[in-house]
Design a protein around this motif. Structure first.
Motif, PDB file in Angstrom:
ATOM      1  N   UNK A 146      -7.880  19.437  -0.620  1.00  0.00           N
ATOM      2  CA  UNK A 146      -7.196  18.141  -0.740  1.00  0.00           C
ATOM      3  C   UNK A 146      -5.687  18.293  -0.737  1.00  0.00           C
ATOM      4  N   UNK A 147      -5.188  19.517  -0.909  1.00  0.00           N
ATOM      5  CA  UNK A 147      -3.763  19.749  -0.908  1.00  0.00           C
ATOM      6  C   UNK A 147      -3.179  19.777   0.502  1.00  0.00           C
ATOM      7  N   UNK A 148      -4.023  19.856   1.515  1.00  0.00           N
ATOM      8  CA  UNK A 148      -3.521  19.841   2.888  1.00  0.00           C
ATOM      9  C   UNK A 148      -2.738  18.557   3.151  1.00  0.00           C
ATOM     10  N   UNK A 149      -1.627  18.629   3.881  1.00  0.00           N
ATOM     11  CA  UNK A 149      -0.782  17.441   4.058  1.00  0.00           C
ATOM     12  C   UNK A 149      -1.528  16.220   4.588  1.00  0.00           C
ATOM     13  N   UNK A 150      -2.383  16.412   5.595  1.00  0.00           N
ATOM     14  CA  UNK A 150      -3.082  15.262   6.168  1.00  0.00           C
ATOM     15  C   UNK A 150      -4.041  14.624   5.170  1.00  0.00           C
ATOM     16  N   UNK A 151      -4.670  15.450   4.337  1.00  0.00           N
ATOM     17  CA  UNK A 151      -5.592  14.929   3.329  1.00  0.00           C
ATOM     18  C   UNK A 151      -4.818  14.351   2.154  1.00  0.00           C
ATOM     19  N   UNK A 152      -3.750  15.029   1.761  1.00  0.00           N
ATOM     20  CA  UNK A 152      -2.989  14.597   0.592  1.00  0.00           C
ATOM     21  C   UNK A 152      -2.360  13.224   0.797  1.00  0.00           C
ATOM     22  N   UNK A 153      -1.994  12.901   2.021  1.00  0.00           N
ATOM     23  CA  UNK A 153      -1.448  11.565   2.288  1.00  0.00           C
ATOM     24  C   UNK A 153      -2.480  10.486   1.970  1.00  0.00           C
ATOM     25  N   UNK A 154      -3.723  10.703   2.393  1.00  0.00           N
ATOM     26  CA  UNK A 154      -4.776   9.718   2.111  1.00  0.00           C
ATOM     27  C   UNK A 154      -5.072   9.650   0.616  1.00  0.00           C
ATOM     28  N   UNK A 155      -5.007  10.795  -0.070  1.00  0.00           N
ATOM     29  CA  UNK A 155      -5.238  10.810  -1.517  1.00  0.00           C
ATOM     30  C   UNK A 155      -4.148  10.016  -2.239  1.00  0.00           C
ATOM     31  N   UNK A 156      -2.892  10.226  -1.842  1.00  0.00           N
ATOM     32  CA  UNK A 156      -1.786   9.506  -2.470  1.00  0.00           C
ATOM     33  C   UNK A 156      -1.883   8.006  -2.220  1.00  0.00           C
ATOM     34  N   UNK A 157      -2.237   7.628  -0.985  1.00  0.00           N
ATOM     35  CA  UNK A 157      -2.398   6.195  -0.681  1.00  0.00           C
ATOM     36  C   UNK A 157      -3.536   5.585  -1.486  1.00  0.00           C
ATOM     37  N   UNK A 158      -4.641   6.330  -1.626  1.00  0.00           N
ATOM     38  CA  UNK A 158      -5.770   5.836  -2.417  1.00  0.00           C
ATOM     39  C   UNK A 158      -5.376   5.669  -3.882  1.00  0.00           C
ATOM     40  N   UNK A 159      -4.574   6.596  -4.393  1.00  0.00           N
ATOM     41  CA  UNK A 159      -4.118   6.487  -5.778  1.00  0.00           C
ATOM     42  C   UNK A 159      -3.263   5.231  -5.960  1.00  0.00           C
ATOM     43  N   UNK A 160      -2.341   5.012  -5.037  1.00  0.00           N
ATOM     44  CA  UNK A 160      -1.451   3.851  -5.158  1.00  0.00           C
ATOM     45  C   UNK A 160      -2.228   2.545  -5.070  1.00  0.00           C
ATOM     46  N   UNK A 161      -3.101   2.439  -4.063  1.00  0.00           N
ATOM     47  CA  UNK A 161      -3.840   1.188  -3.855  1.00  0.00           C
ATOM     48  C   UNK A 161      -4.769   0.901  -5.029  1.00  0.00           C
ATOM     49  N   UNK A 162      -5.502   1.925  -5.492  1.00  0.00           N
ATOM     50  CA  UNK A 162      -6.495   1.701  -6.543  1.00  0.00           C
ATOM     51  C   UNK A 162      -5.850   1.394  -7.887  1.00  0.00           C
ATOM     52  N   UNK A 163      -4.613   1.833  -8.109  1.00  0.00           N
ATOM     53  CA  UNK A 163      -3.940   1.557  -9.384  1.00  0.00           C
ATOM     54  C   UNK A 163      -3.073   0.313  -9.338  1.00  0.00           C
ATOM     55  N   UNK A 164      -2.565  -0.050  -8.165  1.00  0.00           N
ATOM     56  CA  UNK A 164      -1.637  -1.183  -8.077  1.00  0.00           C
ATOM     57  C   UNK A 164      -2.347  -2.461  -7.652  1.00  0.00           C
ATOM     58  N   UNK A 165      -3.269  -2.369  -6.697  1.00  0.00           N
ATOM     59  CA  UNK A 165      -3.937  -3.568  -6.175  1.00  0.00           C
ATOM     60  C   UNK A 165      -5.465  -3.453  -6.251  1.00  0.00           C
ATOM     61  N   UNK A 166      -6.050  -3.063  -7.379  1.00  0.00           N
ATOM     62  CA  UNK A 166      -7.510  -2.915  -7.431  1.00  0.00           C
ATOM     63  C   UNK A 166      -8.245  -4.237  -7.282  1.00  0.00           C
ATOM     64  N   UNK A 167      -7.589  -5.343  -7.667  1.00  0.00           N
ATOM     65  CA  UNK A 167      -8.257  -6.641  -7.613  1.00  0.00           C
ATOM     66  C   UNK A 167      -8.485  -7.127  -6.190  1.00  0.00           C
ATOM     67  N   UNK A 168      -7.798  -6.523  -5.212  1.00  0.00           N
ATOM     68  CA  UNK A 168      -7.955  -6.942  -3.821  1.00  0.00           C
ATOM     69  C   UNK A 168      -9.039  -6.157  -3.083  1.00  0.00           C
ATOM     70  N   UNK A 169      -9.747  -5.286  -3.792  1.00  0.00           N
ATOM     71  CA  UNK A 169     -10.771  -4.452  -3.167  1.00  0.00           C
ATOM     72  C   UNK A 169     -12.155  -4.865  -3.643  1.00  0.00           C
ATOM     73  N   UNK A 170     -13.165  -4.848  -2.768  1.00  0.00           N
ATOM     74  CA  UNK A 170     -14.543  -5.038  -3.232  1.00  0.00           C
ATOM     75  C   UNK A 170     -14.899  -3.972  -4.263  1.00  0.00           C
ATOM     76  N   UNK A 171     -15.756  -4.330  -5.221  1.00  0.00           N
ATOM     77  CA  UNK A 171     -16.011  -3.450  -6.358  1.00  0.00           C
ATOM     78  C   UNK A 171     -16.514  -2.080  -5.923  1.00  0.00           C
TER      79      UNK A 171
END
Length: 494
Positions: free
Chosen positions: A158-183
């Motif tokens: 997961x530390x690979x740059x291409x994977x880490x970008x998706x991990x960071x985006x998932x962290x931001x979205x799930x913590x900042x806008x969780x209400x906009x995602x299906x459960x």
């Protein structure tokens, strides 16, 4: 003719510290048994819990088999023992702390101090059960049935740059806008984003090891810490702002079994005199006005700096002590003490819905739901009006176990949690197999145990993390990390 004395085997030697610790423990237990007032009993129980947690740290652990227990003991000592002493100080010096402002109710019709003491006694029972789980004889070698080394490989992948970008985006979205995602999707994205904390742990541990040899570069982990910190600032949650330094402390203890005293001293000053007072002011200002995106957050940060600057060191220290006593641990003790004083028991009602969560409702239409049970106990504890059907609440593992099965449930449940922590320790932290990647994997699975989660949610999160890593191993070609052995006998994966 004199006969030379035989040397005493190391296992038969008793140090002065061990004798002093024994008599200190006996004195505390005897004092607790002879205490005549609820206040003195609560004080002795708080001190006894801190003492029991300290004994764990006093045990030599060259093979690294007790690090998870030591970490759990730190949180028990802070959440219940030290916080218990602070709460009692708040009761004794109400003219300074004004505890009534913070909603600590010790939800019972009896003596609130006696109820508080009951909660502390239950925390002592849980600490003893956790320690027993680590000392019960087990197999000589830790189980490898789940191939923990391959789970650590996924963290390294997961530390690979291409994977880490998706991990960071998932962290931001799930913590900042969780209400906009299906459960269902929110659970997946949140689990994937949590890998960011595991990568932070891996890079931070690597930095610690490189720092010992004078070639450390902080940039690889600082930017990840910056992402986590910016998310905390954007959401305004005080707990997330304080949580980031705690993550780094956990990493340090997991890798090297100690934290330098200067770090503790400087960190305590930074926490008490700036970070906590500033975060309290920031959240109150941000949440007290309209949400205008980034503009409102910049304005709130500037106003929080101004408000904190107006406070003298004494006022900041009192503000920090109130936050630690009430928010960090006070609510935990409050709920645990209140539940213990109630006769309501759910008999697994708040646990089984989580255990059944992996089964789709289409296959099990009558699958139990968690919300009705949460609403019942919330109303029992006075957290909502009797007609309020939407009232809910969050509690921790100890409260959840007592709520469902009483004291016996707490002891057995704490044993089970202890066995889980013991497996995580043996799989990822034992000396000779501990690497930056295994510490990162440990951080991923250890998170639900120290955060504010009920037992069922701990199970659900652990299963989600495990399934996520196994799915990656099944569908992605994850390379094995290269193992290097250093001069001191430890291993490090590249």
């Amino acid at each position: 003719m004199s006969v030379p004395a035989r040397p005493v085997p190391p296992e038969m030697r008793i140090s002065f510290r061990a004798i002093a610790a024994y008599f200190a423990g006996v004195t505390l237990v005897a004092g607790r048994a002879g205490s005549s007032s609820p206040f003195s009993a609560a004080v002795l129980d708080s001190v006894l819990l801190v003492y029991l947690c300290g004994v764990v740290w006093a045990v030599a652990d060259p093979k690294g088999r007790l690090r998870a227990l030591k970490l759990l003991s730190v949180f028990n000592a802070v959440y219940y023992g030290i916080v218990g002493l602070l709460l009692l100080a708040m009761e004794a010096r109400a003219d300074v702390f004004h505890p009534e402002r913070f909603g600590l109710l010790y939800r019972t019709s009896g003596d609130p101090i006696a109820t508080l003491d009951r909660g502390l006694a239950l925390a002592i029972a849980a600490q003893i059960a956790l320690a027993v789980a680590f000392v019960i004889p087990g197999p000589a070698r830790p189980t490898r049935s789940l191939r923990s080394s391959r789970l650590a490989d996924v963290v390294a992948w997961a530390e690979r740059p291409s994977v880490l970008v998706s991990v960071a985006l998932a962290y931001i979205v799930s913590r900042v806008w969780p209400q906009h995602l299906p459960l269902a999707i929110a659970h997946v994205i949140s689990a994937w984003g949590t890998l960011l904390e595991a990568v932070l742990a891996m890079r931070f541990v690597r930095w610690l090891r490189e720092r010992d040899h004078g070639g450390a570069k902080a940039r690889p982990w600082v930017w990840i810490a910056g992402v986590i910190g910016m998310v905390a600032l954007y959401t305004g949650w005080r707990g997330r702002l304080v949580e980031l330094p705690v993550l780094l402390v956990i990493c340090t203890i997991a890798d090297r079994d100690r934290v330098p005293l200067r770090w503790i001293a400087l960190g305590s000053l930074a926490f008490g005199l700036f970070l906590i007072p500033w975060s309290i002011a920031y959240r109150s200002i941000l949440w007290g006005g309209p949400d205008q995106g980034l503009t409102s957050r910049v304005a709130a940060a500037q106003a929080a700096f101004s408000r904190t600057a107006e406070m003298n060191p004494y006022e900041r220290a009192v503000e920090s002590l109130r936050f630690i006593a009430v928010r960090v641990g006070g609510q935990r003790i409050d709920e645990l003490a209140g539940i213990a004083a109630q006769q309501t028991r759910l008999d697994g009602g708040s646990i089984w819905p989580f255990l059944a969560a992996p089964v789709p409702r289409a296959l099990w239409p009558s699958k139990p739901q968690i919300s009705p049970q949460l609403n019942v106990i919330a109303r029992e504890l006075g957290k909502g009006a009797p007609e309020d059907l939407q009232t809910s609440m969050v509690w921790t593992q100890y409260t959840d176990l007592v709520l469902n099965y009483g004291i016996i449930g707490l002891v057995i449940g704490a044993l089970i949690l202890g066995f889980l922590a013991r497996w995580l320790n043996s799989a990822f932290l034992v000396t000779g197999r501990r690497t930056p990647a295994t510490v990162g994997a440990f951080m991923l699975f250890f998170g639900p145990l120290w955060r504010e989660n009920p037992v069922g949610l701990v199970y659900q999160l652990e299963v989600q993390f495990l399934l996520m890593l196994l799915v990656v191993l099944l569908f992605v070609r994850v390379p094995r990390t290269h193992v290097k052995k250093s001069s001191d006998g430890t291993v490090a994966r590249a």
